[in-house]
Design a protein around this motif. Structure first.
Motif, mmCIF file in Angstrom:
data_model
loop_
_atom_site.group_PDB
_atom_site.id
_atom_site.type_symbol
_atom_site.label_atom_id
_atom_site.label_comp_id
_atom_site.label_asym_id
_atom_site.label_seq_id
_atom_site.Cartn_x
_atom_site.Cartn_y
_atom_site.Cartn_z
ATOM 1 N N SER A 209 0.808 -1.225 0.000
ATOM 2 C CA SER A 209 0.000 0.000 0.000
ATOM 3 C C SER A 209 0.842 1.276 0.000
ATOM 4 O O SER A 209 0.375 2.331 -0.428
ATOM 5 C CB SER A 209 -0.928 0.014 1.226
ATOM 6 O OG SER A 209 -0.163 0.045 2.422
ATOM 7 N N LYS A 210 2.091 1.184 0.458
ATOM 8 C CA LYS A 210 2.929 2.392 0.529
ATOM 9 C C LYS A 210 4.259 2.256 -0.220
ATOM 10 O O LYS A 210 4.651 3.164 -0.945
ATOM 11 C CB LYS A 210 3.195 2.753 2.000
ATOM 12 C CG LYS A 210 1.934 3.152 2.755
ATOM 13 C CD LYS A 210 2.265 3.522 4.184
ATOM 14 C CE LYS A 210 1.018 4.023 4.923
ATOM 15 N NZ LYS A 210 -0.049 2.996 5.014
ATOM 16 N N ALA A 211 4.972 1.166 -0.013
ATOM 17 C CA ALA A 211 6.253 0.956 -0.701
ATOM 18 C C ALA A 211 5.964 0.387 -2.094
ATOM 19 O O ALA A 211 5.974 -0.826 -2.300
ATOM 20 C CB ALA A 211 7.143 0.007 0.099
ATOM 21 N N ASN A 212 5.720 1.268 -3.032
ATOM 22 C CA ASN A 212 5.259 0.830 -4.346
ATOM 23 C C ASN A 212 5.647 1.840 -5.432
ATOM 24 O O ASN A 212 6.500 2.712 -5.204
ATOM 25 C CB ASN A 212 3.741 0.615 -4.322
ATOM 26 C CG ASN A 212 3.013 1.808 -3.728
ATOM 27 O OD1 ASN A 212 3.311 2.961 -4.058
ATOM 28 N ND2 ASN A 212 2.061 1.553 -2.846
ATOM 29 N N VAL A 213 5.011 1.745 -6.604
ATOM 30 C CA VAL A 213 5.372 2.598 -7.738
ATOM 31 C C VAL A 213 5.066 4.082 -7.510
ATOM 32 O O VAL A 213 5.540 4.921 -8.270
ATOM 33 C CB VAL A 213 4.681 2.151 -9.045
ATOM 34 C CG1 VAL A 213 5.267 0.868 -9.557
ATOM 35 C CG2 VAL A 213 3.176 2.032 -8.847
ATOM 36 N N THR A 214 4.299 4.400 -6.489
ATOM 37 C CA THR A 214 4.052 5.826 -6.210
ATOM 38 C C THR A 214 5.360 6.533 -5.826
ATOM 39 O O THR A 214 5.499 7.740 -6.019
ATOM 40 C CB THR A 214 3.007 6.013 -5.094
ATOM 41 O OG1 THR A 214 3.457 5.378 -3.890
ATOM 42 C CG2 THR A 214 1.663 5.421 -5.511
ATOM 43 N N MET A 215 6.314 5.767 -5.285
ATOM 44 C CA MET A 215 7.628 6.347 -4.983
ATOM 45 C C MET A 215 8.334 6.745 -6.272
ATOM 46 O O MET A 215 8.988 7.793 -6.334
ATOM 47 C CB MET A 215 8.494 5.356 -4.198
ATOM 48 C CG MET A 215 8.035 5.147 -2.780
ATOM 49 S SD MET A 215 9.268 4.297 -1.757
ATOM 50 C CE MET A 215 9.372 2.740 -2.587
ATOM 51 N N VAL A 216 8.196 5.917 -7.307
ATOM 52 C CA VAL A 216 8.790 6.232 -8.609
ATOM 53 C C VAL A 216 8.183 7.522 -9.146
ATOM 54 O O VAL A 216 8.885 8.403 -9.653
ATOM 55 C CB VAL A 216 8.566 5.074 -9.608
ATOM 56 C CG1 VAL A 216 9.075 5.452 -10.997
ATOM 57 C CG2 VAL A 216 9.257 3.811 -9.120
ATOM 58 N N SER A 217 6.865 7.655 -9.005
ATOM 59 C CA SER A 217 6.174 8.852 -9.483
ATOM 60 C C SER A 217 6.665 10.108 -8.770
ATOM 61 O O SER A 217 6.946 11.128 -9.406
ATOM 62 C CB SER A 217 4.663 8.702 -9.284
ATOM 63 O OG SER A 217 4.151 7.676 -10.099
ATOM 64 N N GLU A 218 6.754 10.035 -7.454
ATOM 65 C CA GLU A 218 7.178 11.212 -6.692
ATOM 66 C C GLU A 218 8.642 11.565 -6.976
ATOM 67 O O GLU A 218 8.999 12.747 -7.066
ATOM 68 C CB GLU A 218 6.941 10.976 -5.201
ATOM 69 C CG GLU A 218 5.460 10.894 -4.862
ATOM 70 C CD GLU A 218 5.194 10.936 -3.369
ATOM 71 O OE1 GLU A 218 5.848 11.726 -2.673
ATOM 72 O OE2 GLU A 218 4.329 10.172 -2.897
ATOM 73 N N LEU A 219 9.482 10.555 -7.111
ATOM 74 C CA LEU A 219 10.890 10.813 -7.426
ATOM 75 C C LEU A 219 11.047 11.378 -8.841
ATOM 76 O O LEU A 219 11.896 12.239 -9.085
ATOM 77 C CB LEU A 219 11.710 9.535 -7.278
ATOM 78 C CG LEU A 219 11.931 9.044 -5.837
ATOM 79 C CD1 LEU A 219 12.549 7.650 -5.828
ATOM 80 C CD2 LEU A 219 12.805 10.025 -5.055
ATOM 81 N N LEU A 220 10.204 10.921 -9.778
ATOM 82 C CA LEU A 220 10.246 11.465 -11.134
ATOM 83 C C LEU A 220 9.783 12.922 -11.133
ATOM 84 O O LEU A 220 10.384 13.764 -11.809
ATOM 85 C CB LEU A 220 9.370 10.640 -12.075
ATOM 86 C CG LEU A 220 9.320 11.140 -13.529
ATOM 87 C CD1 LEU A 220 10.710 11.143 -14.160
ATOM 88 C CD2 LEU A 220 8.370 10.276 -14.367
ATOM 89 N N GLY A 221 8.729 13.222 -10.372
ATOM 90 C CA GLY A 221 8.270 14.607 -10.265
ATOM 91 C C GLY A 221 9.364 15.513 -9.719
ATOM 92 O O GLY A 221 9.571 16.636 -10.209
ATOM 93 N N LYS A 222 10.092 15.012 -8.732
ATOM 94 C CA LYS A 222 11.207 15.762 -8.132
ATOM 95 C C LYS A 222 12.334 15.967 -9.144
ATOM 96 O O LYS A 222 12.907 17.065 -9.256
ATOM 97 C CB LYS A 222 11.710 14.987 -6.913
ATOM 98 C CG LYS A 222 12.738 15.698 -6.063
ATOM 99 C CD LYS A 222 13.078 14.827 -4.849
ATOM 100 C CE LYS A 222 14.174 15.467 -4.000
ATOM 101 N NZ LYS A 222 14.533 14.606 -2.840
ATOM 102 N N ALA A 223 12.641 14.912 -9.910
ATOM 103 C CA ALA A 223 13.717 14.993 -10.909
ATOM 104 C C ALA A 223 13.357 15.954 -12.035
ATOM 105 O O ALA A 223 14.219 16.687 -12.540
ATOM 106 C CB ALA A 223 13.997 13.600 -11.468
ATOM 107 N N LEU A 224 12.098 15.963 -12.451
ATOM 108 C CA LEU A 224 11.659 16.881 -13.502
ATOM 109 C C LEU A 224 11.739 18.339 -13.028
ATOM 110 O O LEU A 224 12.113 19.231 -13.793
ATOM 111 C CB LEU A 224 10.223 16.553 -13.935
ATOM 112 C CG LEU A 224 10.038 15.279 -14.757
ATOM 113 C CD1 LEU A 224 8.559 14.991 -14.976
ATOM 114 C CD2 LEU A 224 10.757 15.392 -16.101
ATOM 115 N N LYS A 225 11.411 18.554 -11.769
ATOM 116 C CA LYS A 225 11.503 19.908 -11.200
ATOM 117 C C LYS A 225 12.934 20.414 -11.262
ATOM 118 O O LYS A 225 13.195 21.586 -11.555
ATOM 119 C CB LYS A 225 11.002 19.895 -9.752
ATOM 120 C CG LYS A 225 10.982 21.280 -9.104
ATOM 121 C CD LYS A 225 10.461 21.202 -7.679
ATOM 122 C CE LYS A 225 10.455 22.586 -7.025
ATOM 123 N NZ LYS A 225 9.966 22.524 -5.619
#
Length: 399
Positions: A209-225
């Motif tokens: 429920s928490k350790a999943n692909v949503t981490m990839v999404s948030e890290l990608l958002g951070k990298a794009l910023k």
């Protein structure tokens, strides 16, 4: 002797004429079939099933074969053929139409006989290095009991997302400012990776429920910023919404659709829609070493039943080509999925710039995912600013 030669020439001519007549008659039959099916389905909607069956039969005839059939009657169409096009084999075409079996693709036979083989029944639009029909991306819905279970994760999501890697970043030369132009979300937001789960080694249980692909999404958002590109990362738990509605896993895209539509309606600046997933393939298929770093390989998936699939496909091709230039082998390629057993649209009809990205597989580690995230942000930012430059020049020309 002279009479014998003349007879042979007549036989050759007659044979050639017979073949041409056979080809032309076959083509005329196909055209009449299409016309009749179109008229019938217009007058009687209940005949649409028949029309669909006719489509299933004729879809096995490729475009080159159609051109050669037309060229037998009108030589103008031959000019559109590739220079090294092989002559059509009428027997091969009729075999495909009659049996729906393609001798060049064993899946067309095995897919009916082997349970579960239909999981691989999608098309390779662009093949990456090492990609073939045996290692294509596929979804493996988790068992119900796994979805209801919660296990320990070996990492904390907040620690990962908020971690400072200690490397100072050079401010980007270009920036979208306050505009958020990329929307990142996860239809299958509970898809996880075995290295993130405490003591887990069963690929069918790579769910959390928490350790999943949503981490990839948030890290990608951070990298794009960090690349100057503003993004909006969706936090809605779509799988929980699915459970609340009492829907099964197959309706995941139905559950995520209103979430995406709401985001687009509330922010007109959103231009690119990225749905991030995790593939079910194992480490040997989803991992590559480039230089001294190990990466989780990337796969682009296109909804074949989406009416604007060609435009989504073009975006995927552009990004795949850039990845090949800068990170050779990182992209597994572009795959089209549709038809029975697939959603086939994946909400990509909502935008010409929508894409579904498979980040690695069940065995990929956090470090491998981070390396891929950095590569995707690098390549996407290059593509984005180039596209903005082209759009800006086009707008100036119109003025």
């Amino acid at each position: 002797m002279k009479r014998t030669t003349t007879s042979r020439n007549m036989i050759v001519t007659l044979n050639g004429t017979s073949i041409k007549k056979g080809v032309v008659i076959s083509f005329i039959v196909l055209v009449i079939t299409f016309l009749l099916s179109g008229i019938l389905t217009s007058l009687k909607p209940e005949y649409r099933l028949t029309s669909s069956s006719i489509h299933d039969l004729t879809k096995h005839i490729d475009s080159e074969a159609f051109l050669q059939l037309l060229g037998a009657e009108n030589r103008y169409f031959v000019s559109a053929m590739p220079e090294k096009a092989e002559p059509i084999k009428l027997s091969s075409i009729m075999f495909k139409v009659a049996t729906s079996i393609n001798p060049d693709d064993p899946r067309s036979l095995l897919g009916r006989e082997l349970p579960g083989f239909s999981l691989f029944d999608s098309e390779i639009v662009v093949a990456g290095d090492g990609t073939n029909y045996t290692n294509m991306p596929y979804e493996s819905p988790p068992p119900t009991e796994v979805l209801l279970q919660e296990r320990e994760a070996s990492i904390d999501k907040n620690d990962v997302v908020n971690a400072d890697d200690g490397e100072p970043k050079t401010p980007p030369a270009l920036t979208t400012g306050d505009k958020k132009v990329v929307y990142i979300y996860n239809t299958h937001n509970t898809e996880s990776y075995l290295p993130l789960l405490e003591g887990e080694d069963d690929p069918n249980r790579a769910i959390h429920s928490k350790a999943n692909v949503t981490m990839v999404s948030e890290l990608l958002g951070k990298a794009l910023k960090e690349e100057g590109i503003g993004s909006q990362v969706e936090t809605t738990d779509i799988q929980d919404n699915l459970k609340q509605k009492g829907w099964n896993y197959a309706k995941s895209y139905t559950a995520s659709r209103p979430v995406v539509q709401s985001a687009m309606a509330s922010n007109q600046d959103l231009t690119y829609m990225i749905d991030i997933h995790r593939d079910s393939q194992r480490k040997d298929v989803t991992t590559i070493k480039i230089g001294d770093k190990s990466y989780a390989k990337l796969a682009f998936v296109i909804g074949g039943d989406n009416p604007t699939a060609e435009k989504n496909e073009q975006l995927a091709k552009d990004l795949h080509d850039l990845l090949q230039e800068k990170y050779p082998g990182l992209s597994r390629g572009i795959f089209e999925q549709g038809g029975k057993g697939y959603n086939g649209v994946y909400n990509q009809d909502l935008s010409n710039n929508a894409m579904l990205l498979e980040f690695g597989g069940v065995d990929n580690s956090l470090d491998e995912l981070k390396n891929t995230i950095a590569a995707v942000a690098d390549v996407f930012s290059e593509y984005y600013w180039q596209a903005e430059k082209v759009n800006g020049e086009t707008s100036s020309e119109k003025k």
